[in-house]
Motif scaffolding. Structure first.
Motif, PDB file in Angstrom:
ATOM      1  N   LEU B 214     106.177 -29.202 -29.289  1.00  0.00           N
ATOM      2  CA  LEU B 214     107.403 -28.952 -30.034  1.00  0.00           C
ATOM      3  C   LEU B 214     108.184 -30.255 -30.112  1.00  0.00           C
ATOM      4  O   LEU B 214     108.149 -31.050 -29.180  1.00  0.00           O
ATOM      5  N   GLN B 215     108.856 -30.479 -31.207  1.00  0.00           N
ATOM      6  CA  GLN B 215     109.742 -31.633 -31.266  1.00  0.00           C
ATOM      7  C   GLN B 215     110.874 -31.361 -32.213  1.00  0.00           C
ATOM      8  O   GLN B 215     110.787 -30.480 -33.074  1.00  0.00           O
ATOM      9  N   GLY B 216     111.941 -32.095 -32.036  1.00  0.00           N
ATOM     10  CA  GLY B 216     113.083 -31.877 -32.911  1.00  0.00           C
ATOM     11  C   GLY B 216     114.308 -32.567 -32.359  1.00  0.00           C
ATOM     12  O   GLY B 216     114.249 -33.224 -31.316  1.00  0.00           O
ATOM     13  N   LEU B 222     117.577 -27.623 -27.801  1.00  0.00           N
ATOM     14  CA  LEU B 222     118.416 -26.997 -26.784  1.00  0.00           C
ATOM     15  C   LEU B 222     118.680 -25.532 -27.135  1.00  0.00           C
ATOM     16  O   LEU B 222     118.814 -24.687 -26.260  1.00  0.00           O
ATOM     17  N   HIS B 223     118.720 -25.250 -28.423  1.00  0.00           N
ATOM     18  CA  HIS B 223     119.010 -23.882 -28.843  1.00  0.00           C
ATOM     19  C   HIS B 223     117.768 -23.125 -29.270  1.00  0.00           C
ATOM     20  O   HIS B 223     117.860 -21.987 -29.698  1.00  0.00           O
ATOM     21  N   ASP B 224     116.618 -23.764 -29.154  1.00  0.00           N
ATOM     22  CA  ASP B 224     115.364 -23.113 -29.516  1.00  0.00           C
ATOM     23  C   ASP B 224     115.014 -22.068 -28.459  1.00  0.00           C
ATOM     24  O   ASP B 224     115.045 -22.335 -27.262  1.00  0.00           O
ATOM     25  N   GLU B 225     114.666 -20.882 -28.936  1.00  0.00           N
ATOM     26  CA  GLU B 225     114.438 -19.791 -27.978  1.00  0.00           C
ATOM     27  C   GLU B 225     113.253 -20.054 -27.069  1.00  0.00           C
ATOM     28  O   GLU B 225     113.310 -19.807 -25.868  1.00  0.00           O
ATOM     29  N   ALA B 226     112.166 -20.579 -27.634  1.00  0.00           N
ATOM     30  CA  ALA B 226     110.975 -20.830 -26.824  1.00  0.00           C
ATOM     31  C   ALA B 226     111.276 -21.842 -25.732  1.00  0.00           C
ATOM     32  O   ALA B 226     110.845 -21.708 -24.594  1.00  0.00           O
ATOM     33  N   VAL B 227     112.032 -22.890 -26.098  1.00  0.00           N
ATOM     34  CA  VAL B 227     112.376 -23.919 -25.119  1.00  0.00           C
ATOM     35  C   VAL B 227     113.267 -23.333 -24.037  1.00  0.00           C
ATOM     36  O   VAL B 227     113.062 -23.562 -22.850  1.00  0.00           O
ATOM     37  N   GLN B 234     116.333 -19.605 -19.031  1.00  0.00           N
ATOM     38  CA  GLN B 234     117.281 -18.616 -19.553  1.00  0.00           C
ATOM     39  C   GLN B 234     116.539 -17.597 -20.403  1.00  0.00           C
ATOM     40  O   GLN B 234     115.719 -17.950 -21.249  1.00  0.00           O
ATOM     41  N   ASP B 235     116.841 -16.352 -20.181  1.00  0.00           N
ATOM     42  CA  ASP B 235     116.215 -15.324 -20.990  1.00  0.00           C
ATOM     43  C   ASP B 235     116.975 -15.203 -22.302  1.00  0.00           C
ATOM     44  O   ASP B 235     118.162 -15.500 -22.374  1.00  0.00           O
ATOM     45  N   ILE B 236     116.272 -14.795 -23.344  1.00  0.00           N
ATOM     46  CA  ILE B 236     116.924 -14.736 -24.642  1.00  0.00           C
ATOM     47  C   ILE B 236     118.061 -13.730 -24.610  1.00  0.00           C
ATOM     48  O   ILE B 236     119.113 -13.956 -25.194  1.00  0.00           O
TER      49      ILE B 236
END
Lengths: 297, 238
Positions: B214-216, B222-227, B234-236
């Protein structure tokens, strides 16, 4: 024992101690950087005396030139041995390099027998070193002053190189960790070569003075001084230069005094060093000035 | 400034880096996050020449790094703050710093940089003649960063600089990283503290078992759910 005889023995002890110290430094410096006991060091010492011998006897060089050439050649020999016998095993288990060192030691002693011949050779002794000097009722030849004095000068120079120069800084850094040292931009291989060059050059100075002192050289002469100076280095705390010097002096002085005070034990003078080794390993395995063993991470 | 193309590295017979491509533009703060054993440290060691890739391209300032010695790479302007600090414990703080500037010969500039790192880390000045091994963990980390800066690098690689530090020191380390970044040094930062690293990074890469997954932009990751699920603990739903 009269005072004169005691002083005579003291001069003997200091002289032998100086020679041991010069030889012990090579063991401790190489151990410090490679964690390797360079068992070939005694043979490097032996070969240095032959370099000097051939320089004066065959090439008829003035002794000053012959001695300097011998020291330079010996330094190169040390560097070549590291390249050929230890560097290829740098990443191998440590025991491999140790076996290689023992192999080089045997190889050189036996090559010495073949090339130089087994019969002892008479080392050229310039008359200037044999001038008698009288001091406080003791008559000794100049050599007895030259050896400790030259040793002291070399120790000061070594101290300067190791603690005040960039090269010394690189050598001390490499003692801790090669990769981290490389990350500083240090050429670690070069630092190791310089370590071998310095250690071997000091062994050559010791060898030449050994020849001046004892007049005879032979291809097996590296064995006992080599072992004893290895012990001196362990006794002082292997890896520690001051320790090697201290160990060398204590061993040399002790050996002479043992014979002087207990003539009945004169036959055991070579055993003295080994008794010291056993005792230090029992009582203080890290040596007189050695740190607690630090593990490389 | 730094460009990796399809880098493959084998480490003790293990395929540790499986075709990583990554770019670090001049002046940027790039972070590489990922779990233990993902190959992040191996990648940094490859960039500075301690590990050699079996294939791929590695360029810095348009020059190929693959046939350069580590010394040469350091001279090119790449400096590393290694994992676990790796300061020299038997050498003084001053000597550690001098080693950082080992390849340099510009004495006046070295003296200036020394003052600069001392103003960045006043504690080091107080302890200049102390042996590195006697410093606390936090001070050792400061020394490792200071030593890295003494090379006056154009690219500074940092391997887990906040690892094992107390929270207050972690904050201090990130403050310093930000300071260094602001002064114009290009940074490639590896962190297990993904939250803090992504928060200050311009761009981030997420690495998993030897590959970039992943990159970005730092903020987006920071706000990507998978990350968040995988690295920020942190759980979604939370």
């Amino acid at each position: 024992m009269t005072l004169e005889i005691f002083l005579q023995n003291a001069a003997n002890g200091i002289t032998l101690g100086s020679l041991y110290a010069l030889l012990a430094i090579g063991y401790t410096m190489v151990y410090g950087i490679l964690r390797l006991i360079n068992f070939a060091h005694g043979e490097i010492f032996m070969i240095s005396t032959y370099f000097a011998f051939y320089g004066t006897a065959i090439f008829a060089l003035p002794w000053q030139v012959a001695f300097v050439v011998a020291i330079v050649l010996t330094a190169l020999l040390g560097v070549v041995i590291e390249r050929a016998a230890y560097r290829p095993l740098r990443d191998a288990p440590r025991i491999s390099a140790l076996i290689s060192a023992i192999g080089v030691s045997f190889l050189m002693a036996n090559l010495g027998l073949v090339i130089f011949g087994g019969r002892p050779k008479t080392f050229y002794r310039p008359p200037i070193f044999q001038v008698p000097i009288e001091l406080g009722g003791v008559r000794v030849v100049a050599l007895f002053f030259v050896i400790p004095l030259l040793t002291a000068i070399l120790l000061v120079a070594l101290n300067y190189i190791v603690y005040k120069t960039k090269t010394g800084l690189a050598m001390r850094a490499a003692q801790w960790d090669f990769d981290t040292t490389r990350l500083m931009g240090v050429d670690v291989d070069r630092a190791i070569s310089i370590t071998f060059a310095i250690g071997s050059a000091l062994a050559a100075v010791g060898g030449i003075m050994w020849g001046l002192r004892f007049a005879e050289i032979n291809p097996n002469m590296g064995l006992f001084p080599g072992l004893k100076c290895f012990i001196a280095a362990v006794f002082g705390g292997i890896g520690n230069i001051s320790g090697a010097v201290l160990g060398g002096f204590i061993l040399g002085f002790g050996e002479i005094m043992l014979v002087a005070f207990l003539p009945g034990l004169a036959g055991y003078r070579d055993a003295f060093a080994f008794v010291v080794l056993i005792l230090i390993l029992l009582v203080r395995p890290t040596g007189l000035l050695g740190d607690k063993q630090r593990v490389k991470v | 400034m730094l460009e990796l193309k399809d880098i493959q590295v084998y480490y003790d017979g293990i395929h540790a880096i499986k075709g990583v491509s990554l770019t670090v533009p001049q002046g940027a703060l790039i972070t590489l996050v990922g779990s233990n054993g993902a190959g992040k440290s191996t990648l940094l060691r490859t960039i500075c020449g301690l590990k050699r890739p079996s294939s791929g391209e590695l360029r810095f300032k348009e020059r190929n790094l693959l046939d350069m010695s580590v010394t040469r790479i350091v001279q090119m302007g790449i400096s590393m703050v290694p994992e676990g600090r790796q300061i020299f414990p038997d050498l003084t703080v001053m000597e550690n710093l001098r080693l950082g500037a080992f390849t340099r010969t510009d004495q006046d500039e070295i003296a200036r940089d020394q003052e600069r790192v001392f103003s960045l880390f006043p504690r080091l000045k107080e302890r200049a003649s102390q042996k590195g091994g006697t410093l606390s963990g936090g001070e050792q980390q400061m020394l490792a960063i200071a030593r890295g800066l003494m090379a006056r690098p154009s690219l500074l690689l940092m391997d887990e600089p906040s690892l094992g530090l107390a929270p207050i020191l972690v904050e201090e380390v990130f403050r310093v990283i930000w300071e260094i970044h602001r002064e114009g040094v290009t940074l490639l930062l590896i962190e297990q503290n993904a939250q803090a690293a992504l928060a200050i990074a311009d761009y981030g890469y997420v690495m998993e078992s030897g590959s970039i997954v992943l990159q970005g932009k730092g903020e987006d990751l920071l706000h990507d759910e998978a990350v968040r699920r995988a690295y920020l603990g942190q759980d979604i739903g939370a």
